[in-house]
Scaffold this motif. Structure first.
Motif, PDB file in Angstrom:
ATOM      1  N   GLU A  88     -25.162 -16.740  62.694  1.00 50.92           N
ATOM      2  CA  GLU A  88     -24.555 -17.723  61.804  1.00 50.92           C
ATOM      3  C   GLU A  88     -24.746 -17.325  60.346  1.00 50.92           C
ATOM      4  OE1 GLU A  88     -25.574 -21.825  62.436  1.00 50.92           O
ATOM      5  OE2 GLU A  88     -26.068 -21.459  64.538  1.00 50.92           O
ATOM      6  N   SER A  89     -23.697 -17.518  59.548  1.00 50.48           N
ATOM      7  CA  SER A  89     -23.871 -17.346  58.106  1.00 50.48           C
ATOM      8  C   SER A  89     -24.638 -18.551  57.572  1.00 50.48           C
ATOM      9  CB  SER A  89     -22.515 -17.233  57.403  1.00 50.48           C
ATOM     10  OG  SER A  89     -21.758 -18.410  57.618  1.00 50.48           O
ATOM     11  N   LEU A  90     -25.220 -18.378  56.413  1.00 47.55           N
ATOM     12  CA  LEU A  90     -26.043 -19.441  55.841  1.00 47.55           C
ATOM     13  C   LEU A  90     -25.244 -20.263  54.837  1.00 47.55           C
ATOM     14  CD1 LEU A  90     -29.304 -17.409  55.178  1.00 47.55           C
ATOM     15  CD2 LEU A  90     -28.662 -18.679  57.229  1.00 47.55           C
ATOM     16  N   PRO A  91     -25.411 -21.578  54.857  1.00 46.07           N
ATOM     17  CA  PRO A  91     -24.758 -22.395  53.830  1.00 46.07           C
ATOM     18  C   PRO A  91     -25.304 -22.032  52.456  1.00 46.07           C
ATOM     19  CG  PRO A  91     -26.356 -23.698  55.057  1.00 46.07           C
ATOM     20  CD  PRO A  91     -26.245 -22.381  55.766  1.00 46.07           C
ATOM     21  N   VAL A  92     -24.445 -22.078  51.464  1.00 44.27           N
ATOM     22  CA  VAL A  92     -24.853 -21.660  50.122  1.00 44.27           C
ATOM     23  C   VAL A  92     -25.024 -22.870  49.214  1.00 44.27           C
ATOM     24  CG1 VAL A  92     -23.752 -19.409  50.301  1.00 44.27           C
ATOM     25  CG2 VAL A  92     -22.446 -21.337  49.415  1.00 44.27           C
ATOM     26  N   VAL A  93     -25.937 -22.731  48.276  1.00 40.16           N
ATOM     27  CA  VAL A  93     -26.214 -23.793  47.314  1.00 40.16           C
ATOM     28  C   VAL A  93     -25.429 -23.516  46.036  1.00 40.16           C
ATOM     29  CG1 VAL A  93     -27.973 -24.934  45.923  1.00 40.16           C
ATOM     30  CG2 VAL A  93     -28.509 -24.182  48.248  1.00 40.16           C
ATOM     31  N   LYS A  94     -24.636 -24.476  45.628  1.00 37.20           N
ATOM     32  CA  LYS A  94     -23.877 -24.342  44.385  1.00 37.20           C
ATOM     33  C   LYS A  94     -24.567 -25.148  43.287  1.00 37.20           C
ATOM     34  CE  LYS A  94     -19.481 -23.628  46.786  1.00 37.20           C
ATOM     35  NZ  LYS A  94     -18.085 -24.100  46.964  1.00 37.20           N
ATOM     36  N   SER A  95     -24.618 -24.549  42.119  1.00 33.31           N
ATOM     37  CA  SER A  95     -25.361 -25.167  41.017  1.00 33.31           C
ATOM     38  C   SER A  95     -24.698 -26.431  40.485  1.00 33.31           C
ATOM     39  CB  SER A  95     -25.526 -24.160  39.876  1.00 33.31           C
ATOM     40  OG  SER A  95     -24.253 -23.707  39.428  1.00 33.31           O
ATOM     41  N   ASN A  96     -23.423 -26.633  40.832  1.00 34.44           N
ATOM     42  CA  ASN A  96     -22.718 -27.789  40.270  1.00 34.44           C
ATOM     43  C   ASN A  96     -22.807 -29.028  41.162  1.00 34.44           C
ATOM     44  OD1 ASN A  96     -21.141 -26.769  42.314  1.00 34.44           O
ATOM     45  ND2 ASN A  96     -19.188 -27.008  41.226  1.00 34.44           N
ATOM     46  N   VAL A  97     -23.686 -29.001  42.171  1.00 30.64           N
ATOM     47  CA  VAL A  97     -23.870 -30.185  43.012  1.00 30.64           C
ATOM     48  C   VAL A  97     -25.225 -30.806  42.691  1.00 30.64           C
ATOM     49  CG1 VAL A  97     -22.419 -29.269  44.849  1.00 30.64           C
ATOM     50  CG2 VAL A  97     -24.877 -28.861  44.923  1.00 30.64           C
ATOM     51  N   VAL A  98     -25.371 -32.068  43.015  1.00 29.79           N
ATOM     52  CA  VAL A  98     -26.597 -32.787  42.667  1.00 29.79           C
ATOM     53  C   VAL A  98     -27.781 -32.226  43.446  1.00 29.79           C
ATOM     54  CG1 VAL A  98     -25.345 -34.892  42.075  1.00 29.79           C
ATOM     55  CG2 VAL A  98     -26.146 -34.539  44.419  1.00 29.79           C
ATOM     56  N   LEU A  99     -28.983 -32.467  42.921  1.00 28.21           N
ATOM     57  CA  LEU A  99     -30.189 -31.881  43.498  1.00 28.21           C
ATOM     58  C   LEU A  99     -30.424 -32.322  44.934  1.00 28.21           C
ATOM     59  CD1 LEU A  99     -32.643 -32.081  40.457  1.00 28.21           C
ATOM     60  CD2 LEU A  99     -31.385 -30.094  41.309  1.00 28.21           C
ATOM     61  N   THR A 100     -30.097 -33.574  45.244  1.00 28.51           N
ATOM     62  CA  THR A 100     -30.322 -34.048  46.615  1.00 28.51           C
ATOM     63  C   THR A 100     -29.440 -33.286  47.601  1.00 28.51           C
ATOM     64  OG1 THR A 100     -28.707 -35.817  46.199  1.00 28.51           O
ATOM     65  CG2 THR A 100     -31.053 -36.363  45.945  1.00 28.51           C
ATOM     66  N   VAL A 101     -28.226 -32.978  47.190  1.00 33.04           N
ATOM     67  CA  VAL A 101     -27.323 -32.207  48.055  1.00 33.04           C
ATOM     68  C   VAL A 101     -27.820 -30.768  48.172  1.00 33.04           C
ATOM     69  CG1 VAL A 101     -24.971 -31.345  48.340  1.00 33.04           C
ATOM     70  CG2 VAL A 101     -25.354 -33.673  47.514  1.00 33.04           C
ATOM     71  N   GLN A 102     -28.308 -30.213  47.068  1.00 33.02           N
ATOM     72  CA  GLN A 102     -28.865 -28.862  47.108  1.00 33.02           C
ATOM     73  C   GLN A 102     -30.024 -28.784  48.101  1.00 33.02           C
ATOM     74  OE1 GLN A 102     -29.828 -27.077  43.336  1.00 33.02           O
ATOM     75  NE2 GLN A 102     -27.983 -27.862  42.334  1.00 33.02           N
ATOM     76  N   ALA A 103     -30.885 -29.795  48.081  1.00 33.67           N
ATOM     77  CA  ALA A 103     -32.027 -29.819  48.998  1.00 33.67           C
ATOM     78  C   ALA A 103     -31.554 -29.900  50.444  1.00 33.67           C
ATOM     79  CB  ALA A 103     -32.933 -31.001  48.667  1.00 33.67           C
ATOM     80  N   GLN A 104     -30.503 -30.675  50.677  1.00 28.57           N
ATOM     81  CA  GLN A 104     -29.963 -30.809  52.027  1.00 28.57           C
ATOM     82  C   GLN A 104     -29.384 -29.479  52.508  1.00 28.57           C
ATOM     83  OE1 GLN A 104     -26.836 -33.701  52.350  1.00 28.57           O
ATOM     84  NE2 GLN A 104     -26.789 -33.652  54.583  1.00 28.57           N
ATOM     85  N   ILE A 105     -28.685 -28.778  51.617  1.00 28.10           N
ATOM     86  CA  ILE A 105     -28.094 -27.488  51.987  1.00 28.10           C
ATOM     87  C   ILE A 105     -29.185 -26.468  52.285  1.00 28.10           C
ATOM     88  CG2 ILE A 105     -26.690 -25.559  51.152  1.00 28.10           C
ATOM     89  CD1 ILE A 105     -25.061 -27.595  49.544  1.00 28.10           C
ATOM     90  N   ARG A 106     -30.257 -26.492  51.486  1.00 28.99           N
ATOM     91  CA  ARG A 106     -31.368 -25.569  51.742  1.00 28.99           C
ATOM     92  C   ARG A 106     -32.000 -25.848  53.108  1.00 28.99           C
ATOM     93  NH1 ARG A 106     -32.178 -26.124  46.017  1.00 28.99           N
ATOM     94  NH2 ARG A 106     -31.943 -24.084  44.990  1.00 28.99           N
ATOM     95  N   ARG A 107     -32.086 -27.116  53.454  1.00 29.77           N
ATOM     96  CA  ARG A 107     -32.639 -27.475  54.763  1.00 29.77           C
ATOM     97  C   ARG A 107     -31.727 -26.963  55.880  1.00 29.77           C
ATOM     98  NH1 ARG A 107     -36.554 -27.723  58.219  1.00 29.77           N
ATOM     99  NH2 ARG A 107     -36.299 -29.348  59.808  1.00 29.77           N
ATOM    100  N   GLN A 108     -30.425 -27.097  55.696  1.00 33.94           N
ATOM    101  CA  GLN A 108     -29.479 -26.580  56.684  1.00 33.94           C
ATOM    102  C   GLN A 108     -29.613 -25.063  56.825  1.00 33.94           C
ATOM    103  OE1 GLN A 108     -25.738 -27.944  55.134  1.00 33.94           O
ATOM    104  NE2 GLN A 108     -25.940 -30.009  55.989  1.00 33.94           N
ATOM    105  N   ALA A 109     -29.829 -24.399  55.693  1.00 35.84           N
ATOM    106  CA  ALA A 109     -29.996 -22.945  55.720  1.00 35.84           C
ATOM    107  C   ALA A 109     -31.258 -22.554  56.478  1.00 35.84           C
ATOM    108  CB  ALA A 109     -30.043 -22.398  54.298  1.00 35.84           C
TER     109      ALA A 109
END
Length: 234
Positions: A88-109
């Motif tokens: 599986e490819s890893l979900p990427v974190v974009k700097s233009n999204v809120v921190l809570t969403v970034q944390a969620q994406i990192r968890r998915q990764a």
């Protein structure tokens, strides 16, 4: 110790990819046909470490993909197929999204990384058993043409439409017993498969791949990972 070091380096690389927001690359299908028959004993086989390095290459490109292998020889009936490992490819974190969403994406990764590693361990164990610890099921035979035919079917599966495809043949390409279809140029069977590169090692020329435009000949399997890297990053 190298396994621990390799895992740490890979995890750090993946973490940096997730954090950087590197876009997902096109998916890749890598098909490995590895000859373990008696006639091909002088032909080196890819190691488990090389398999891990290939997995790392895909993840460095932040791409999903499938790596499949089959053994050439005379394996048991239940082993006469390609074993597939889906990465599986890893979900990427974009700097233009809120921190809570970034944390969620990192968890998915992190979850995707853990699942990739779990599948990888199982698949590598199968490779060790089927290829590196291969024992013939009776007589010493070499089913080169059979494995090639199955590889061609796999490469043409609709599920891999849009994939970059790499076929790796580590074999002396000698059918035992000899069969008439062994002399048919395999380039004909591979015509029309898009984005395909064939890598061969262990065969003498001329061989059934002669005439194929995207055919890379390796003097030794040690050059396998760099060759795949060059294809993924031209």
């Amino acid at each position: 110790m190298w396994i621990i070091h390799f895992s740490i380096v890979l995890l750090l690389t993946l973490a940096s990819l997730v954090a950087s927001g590197q876009p997902v690359g096109p998916p890749v299908l890598i098909v490995l046909a590895v000859d373990a028959s008696k006639s091909a004993l002088p032909v080196p086989k890819p190691t488990v470490r090389q398999l891990r390095e290939i997995e790392a290459l895909l993840l460095e490109n932040n791409t999903s993909g499938t790596i499949a292998f089959a053994v050439i020889g005379n394996p048991k009936p239940e082993m006469r197929h390609f074993y597939r490992f889906n990465l599986e490819s890893l979900p990427v974190v974009k700097s233009n999204v809120v921190l809570t969403v970034q944390a969620q994406i990192r968890r998915q990764a992190q979850l995707a990384m853990a699942e990739n590693r779990r599948r990888s361990i199982e698949w590598e164990a199968l490779y060790q058993q089927v290829v590196l610890q291969y024992k013939p099921n009776g007589s010493e035979l070499s089913n080169v043409s059979e494995v090639f035919a199955k590889a061609t079917i796999l490469l043409r599966e609709p599920a891999y439409k849009g994939y970059r495809r790499i076929l790796v043949f580590c074999s002396d390409l000698k059918n035992e017993p000899k069969r008439p279809n062994a002399v048919v140029p395999w380039s004909i069977s591979l015509n029309g498969i898009p984005q395909l590169t064939v890598i061969g090692t262990g065969a003498s020329d001329p061989n059934p791949f002669t005439g194929l435009s995207n055919y890379v000949v390796l003097a030794d399997v040690a050059g396998l990972v760099p060759a795949i890297k060059a294809i993924l990053n031209p």
